[in-house]
Design an enzyme around this catalytic site. Structure first.
Site, PDB file in Angstrom:
ATOM      1  N   ARG A 110       0.816  -1.222   0.000  1.00 24.49           N
ATOM      2  CA  ARG A 110       0.000   0.000   0.000  1.00 24.49           C
ATOM      3  C   ARG A 110       0.848   1.271   0.000  1.00 24.49           C
ATOM      4  O   ARG A 110       0.394   2.327   0.444  1.00 24.49           O
ATOM      5  CB  ARG A 110      -0.973   0.003   1.180  1.00 24.49           C
ATOM      6  CG  ARG A 110      -1.978  -1.146   1.151  1.00 24.49           C
ATOM      7  CD  ARG A 110      -3.045  -0.978   2.210  1.00 24.49           C
ATOM      8  NE  ARG A 110      -4.018  -2.069   2.137  1.00 24.49           N
ATOM      9  CZ  ARG A 110      -3.911  -3.205   2.833  1.00 24.49           C
ATOM     10  NH1 ARG A 110      -2.876  -3.385   3.636  1.00 24.49           N
ATOM     11  NH2 ARG A 110      -4.825  -4.136   2.706  1.00 24.49           N
ATOM     12  N   LYS A 132       2.189  11.300 -10.954  1.00 24.51           N
ATOM     13  CA  LYS A 132       1.271  10.476 -11.732  1.00 24.51           C
ATOM     14  C   LYS A 132       1.988   9.208 -12.169  1.00 24.51           C
ATOM     15  O   LYS A 132       3.030   9.268 -12.825  1.00 24.51           O
ATOM     16  CB  LYS A 132       0.755  11.240 -12.958  1.00 24.51           C
ATOM     17  CG  LYS A 132      -0.306  12.270 -12.610  1.00 24.51           C
ATOM     18  CD  LYS A 132      -0.683  13.121 -13.799  1.00 24.51           C
ATOM     19  CE  LYS A 132      -1.493  12.384 -14.809  1.00 24.51           C
ATOM     20  NZ  LYS A 132      -2.030  13.284 -15.858  1.00 24.51           N
ATOM     21  N   GLU A 174       7.677  16.835 -25.833  1.00 26.29           N
ATOM     22  CA  GLU A 174       7.087  17.202 -24.539  1.00 26.29           C
ATOM     23  C   GLU A 174       7.553  18.594 -24.124  1.00 26.29           C
ATOM     24  O   GLU A 174       6.789  19.390 -23.576  1.00 26.29           O
ATOM     25  CB  GLU A 174       7.495  16.169 -23.477  1.00 26.29           C
ATOM     26  CG  GLU A 174       6.641  16.179 -22.232  1.00 26.29           C
ATOM     27  CD  GLU A 174       5.234  15.651 -22.459  1.00 26.29           C
ATOM     28  OE1 GLU A 174       4.287  16.375 -22.085  1.00 26.29           O
ATOM     29  OE2 GLU A 174       5.071  14.543 -22.994  1.00 26.29           O
ATOM     30  N   LYS A 202       5.887  22.715 -14.235  1.00 25.30           N
ATOM     31  CA  LYS A 202       5.095  21.566 -13.798  1.00 25.30           C
ATOM     32  C   LYS A 202       4.911  21.572 -12.290  1.00 25.30           C
ATOM     33  O   LYS A 202       3.820  21.284 -11.783  1.00 25.30           O
ATOM     34  CB  LYS A 202       5.740  20.259 -14.261  1.00 25.30           C
ATOM     35  CG  LYS A 202       4.887  19.056 -13.878  1.00 25.30           C
ATOM     36  CD  LYS A 202       5.172  17.828 -14.683  1.00 25.30           C
ATOM     37  CE  LYS A 202       4.112  16.762 -14.416  1.00 25.30           C
ATOM     38  NZ  LYS A 202       4.345  15.522 -15.173  1.00 25.30           N
ATOM     39  N   GLU A 212      -5.291  16.548 -10.352  1.00 25.16           N
ATOM     40  CA  GLU A 212      -5.927  16.848 -11.630  1.00 25.16           C
ATOM     41  C   GLU A 212      -7.424  17.087 -11.492  1.00 25.16           C
ATOM     42  O   GLU A 212      -8.234  16.607 -12.275  1.00 25.16           O
ATOM     43  CB  GLU A 212      -5.667  15.718 -12.645  1.00 25.16           C
ATOM     44  CG  GLU A 212      -5.727  16.181 -14.087  1.00 25.16           C
ATOM     45  CD  GLU A 212      -5.206  15.148 -15.063  1.00 25.16           C
ATOM     46  OE1 GLU A 212      -4.317  15.504 -15.847  1.00 25.16           O
ATOM     47  OE2 GLU A 212      -5.656  13.990 -15.036  1.00 25.16           O
ATOM     48  N   ARG A 216      -4.546  21.195 -13.391  1.00 25.72           N
ATOM     49  CA  ARG A 216      -3.471  20.294 -13.812  1.00 25.72           C
ATOM     50  C   ARG A 216      -3.712  19.703 -15.202  1.00 25.72           C
ATOM     51  O   ARG A 216      -2.767  19.255 -15.870  1.00 25.72           O
ATOM     52  CB  ARG A 216      -3.283  19.180 -12.781  1.00 25.72           C
ATOM     53  CG  ARG A 216      -2.093  18.287 -13.095  1.00 25.72           C
ATOM     54  CD  ARG A 216      -1.707  17.390 -11.954  1.00 25.72           C
ATOM     55  NE  ARG A 216      -0.645  16.477 -12.353  1.00 25.72           N
ATOM     56  CZ  ARG A 216       0.074  15.746 -11.530  1.00 25.72           C
ATOM     57  NH1 ARG A 216      -0.138  15.825 -10.229  1.00 25.72           N
ATOM     58  NH2 ARG A 216       1.019  14.933 -11.973  1.00 25.72           N
ATOM     59  N   ASN A 220      -1.711  18.273 -19.948  1.00 23.70           N
ATOM     60  CA  ASN A 220      -2.028  17.327 -21.019  1.00 23.70           C
ATOM     61  C   ASN A 220      -2.205  18.019 -22.358  1.00 23.70           C
ATOM     62  O   ASN A 220      -2.775  17.435 -23.291  1.00 23.70           O
ATOM     63  CB  ASN A 220      -3.312  16.554 -20.670  1.00 23.70           C
ATOM     64  CG  ASN A 220      -3.065  15.477 -19.646  1.00 23.70           C
ATOM     65  OD1 ASN A 220      -2.053  14.791 -19.682  1.00 23.70           O
ATOM     66  ND2 ASN A 220      -3.975  15.347 -18.708  1.00 23.70           N
ATOM     67  N   HIS A 223      -2.048  16.158 -25.659  1.00 24.53           N
ATOM     68  CA  HIS A 223      -2.016  14.730 -25.348  1.00 24.53           C
ATOM     69  C   HIS A 223      -3.278  13.962 -25.730  1.00 24.53           C
ATOM     70  O   HIS A 223      -3.229  12.738 -25.835  1.00 24.53           O
ATOM     71  CB  HIS A 223      -1.737  14.529 -23.855  1.00 24.53           C
ATOM     72  CG  HIS A 223      -0.316  14.769 -23.463  1.00 24.53           C
ATOM     73  ND1 HIS A 223       0.307  15.981 -23.662  1.00 24.53           N
ATOM     74  CD2 HIS A 223       0.607  13.969 -22.887  1.00 24.53           C
ATOM     75  CE1 HIS A 223       1.550  15.903 -23.215  1.00 24.53           C
ATOM     76  NE2 HIS A 223       1.754  14.699 -22.746  1.00 24.53           N
ATOM     77  N   HIS A 227      -2.268  10.497 -27.359  1.00 20.22           N
ATOM     78  CA  HIS A 227      -2.516   9.160 -26.808  1.00 20.22           C
ATOM     79  C   HIS A 227      -3.321   8.306 -27.773  1.00 20.22           C
ATOM     80  O   HIS A 227      -3.087   7.096 -27.900  1.00 20.22           O
ATOM     81  CB  HIS A 227      -3.241   9.272 -25.468  1.00 20.22           C
ATOM     82  CG  HIS A 227      -2.374   9.757 -24.351  1.00 20.22           C
ATOM     83  ND1 HIS A 227      -2.878  10.215 -23.154  1.00 20.22           N
ATOM     84  CD2 HIS A 227      -1.028   9.861 -24.238  1.00 20.22           C
ATOM     85  CE1 HIS A 227      -1.886  10.569 -22.362  1.00 20.22           C
ATOM     86  NE2 HIS A 227      -0.755  10.365 -23.004  1.00 20.22           N
ATOM     87  N   HIS A 239       6.261   8.906 -27.987  1.00 19.70           N
ATOM     88  CA  HIS A 239       5.310   9.765 -27.279  1.00 19.70           C
ATOM     89  C   HIS A 239       5.475  11.232 -27.664  1.00 19.70           C
ATOM     90  O   HIS A 239       4.496  11.919 -27.969  1.00 19.70           O
ATOM     91  CB  HIS A 239       5.484   9.594 -25.765  1.00 19.70           C
ATOM     92  CG  HIS A 239       4.584  10.481 -24.961  1.00 19.70           C
ATOM     93  ND1 HIS A 239       3.214  10.327 -24.935  1.00 19.70           N
ATOM     94  CD2 HIS A 239       4.857  11.543 -24.160  1.00 19.70           C
ATOM     95  CE1 HIS A 239       2.679  11.250 -24.157  1.00 19.70           C
ATOM     96  NE2 HIS A 239       3.640  12.005 -23.672  1.00 19.70           N
TER      97      HIS A 239
END
Length: 340
Positions: A110, A132, A174, A202, A212, A216, A220, A223, A227, A239
């Site tokens: 955990r 993330k 990026e 960032k 997010e 936030r 993206n 993106h 994606h 990417h």
């Protein structure tokens, strides 16, 4: 060395940027950790020393390795070795490694501490910072994951010299995003300052919206289409290459909605072109498939959602009709000259 703080209350940490900062790894491992599990990939020409008992755990190459099966494999190997919740995972590699090892650290016992040592430009300015983590499903990219902030991040710019040209250029895709998130003309800065500037942007966004819930989402930018292109093309595109196309598409979409003018679209194309990145759709792509994949995007909670430039800056926009999407698609389709 440049130190960039990520302010998140009791989960705050520092990002160290500069040549050779990976040698600081031992100093950022939590004192209580007796063992360190180093997750990396075969043949990575970078090594680290955490200054205590450690073992290297290898994961596969390519987006196919960014999976729940890999997370299970890593967690089982951690358990057999005897890694405890007081110990630490070090993610040594590109974004694929930091995303996957970070998720394994988030769910093993955990949650155990993780330190990222990103070895690609893309990972240093994006994947390794912000907490993330996640893996792919056959249905889409990054659909399973967790928010799990690292204990520290070491962005050693010295290792970027070891990258193949295409991998480095993918990172520039990026980086191009940050030009439109307040970074200005990043291409005019030395490498260390360029990386640190992206990390600062960032860090500031993450500090204001860790999970997010709103702002936030601007990270993206480019993106949503990116994606979809990666999934539809079975990751033939890197990417950053897909993000570059996604940035130009987002600009064309914003123009179609009268959010920005021709000059702003031209600036998107200039930045992408200056980095030697693609700006047009790959030939033969199925637009219906792309739209279907974009509808599965994590931001799409009330219809298709894109992060778009506009008079208030970059922000999420929902409820875009298919004819508008198609107008923007048409602007980034390759046009072949008809034979005379």
């Amino acid at each position: 060395m440049i130190v960039v703080p990520v302010a998140l209350g009791d989960r705050s940490y520092e990002v160290l940027v500069g040549p050779g900062v990976r040698s600081s790894l031992a100093s950022v491992i939590p004192e209580r950790s007796r063992r360190v599990a180093i997750v990396t990939q075969p043949e990575l020409p970078v090594a680290v020393d955490p200054g205590r008992e450690h073992r290297v755990f290898l994961m596969g190459q390519g987006e196919e390795a960014k999976s729940l099966a890999t997370v299970e494999q890593l967690c089982r190997e951690f358990s057999r070795w005897g890694l405890t919740r007081a110990d630490t995972v070090v993610a040594l590699g590109g974004g694929l490694v930091t995303d996957t090892a970070g998720f394994a650290a988030a769910v093993y016992h955990r949650g155990v501490a993780v330190v990222h040592v990103p070895t690609t430009l893309l990972a240093q300015i994006d994947a390794a910072v912000g907490g993330k983590t996640g893996v792919n499903l056959p249905e889409g990219k990054n659909l399973v994951g967790a928010f799990w902030q690292p204990h520290a991040v070491l962005c050693d710019t010295e290792v970027l010299a070891t990258l193949p040209e295409r991998e480095y250029r993918s990172g520039l895709g990026e980086l191009a995003k940050y030009h439109f998130l307040g970074g200005g003309r990043l291409d005019e800065l030395p490498l260390d300052e360029r990386v640190a500037s992206c990390v600062r942007i960032k860090a500031e966004v993450v500090g204001s919206d860790e999970r997010e819930g709103g702002r936030r989402a601007v990270l993206n930018y480019g993106h949503t289409l990116a994606h979809a292109l990666e999934t539809a093309g079975h990751y033939d595109l890197r990417h950053g290459e897909a993000v570059a196309i996604g940035l130009v598409y987002a600009a064309e979409l914003a123009r179609a909605l009268d959010r920005i003018d021709d000059e702003r679209v031209a600036e998107h194309r200039r930045v992408v072109s200056a980095y030697g990145l693609p700006s047009m759709l790959p030939p033969g792509v199925d637009l219906d498939e792309l739209v279907e994949l974009m509808a599965r995007d994590k931001k799409a909670v009330s219809g298709l959602t894109f992060v778009l430039d506009g008079p208030r800056g970059v922000e999420p926009v929902t409820g875009i009709d298919r004819p508008v999407l198609d107008r923007a698609f048409e602007a980034i389709r390759e046009r072949r000259e008809e034979p005379a």
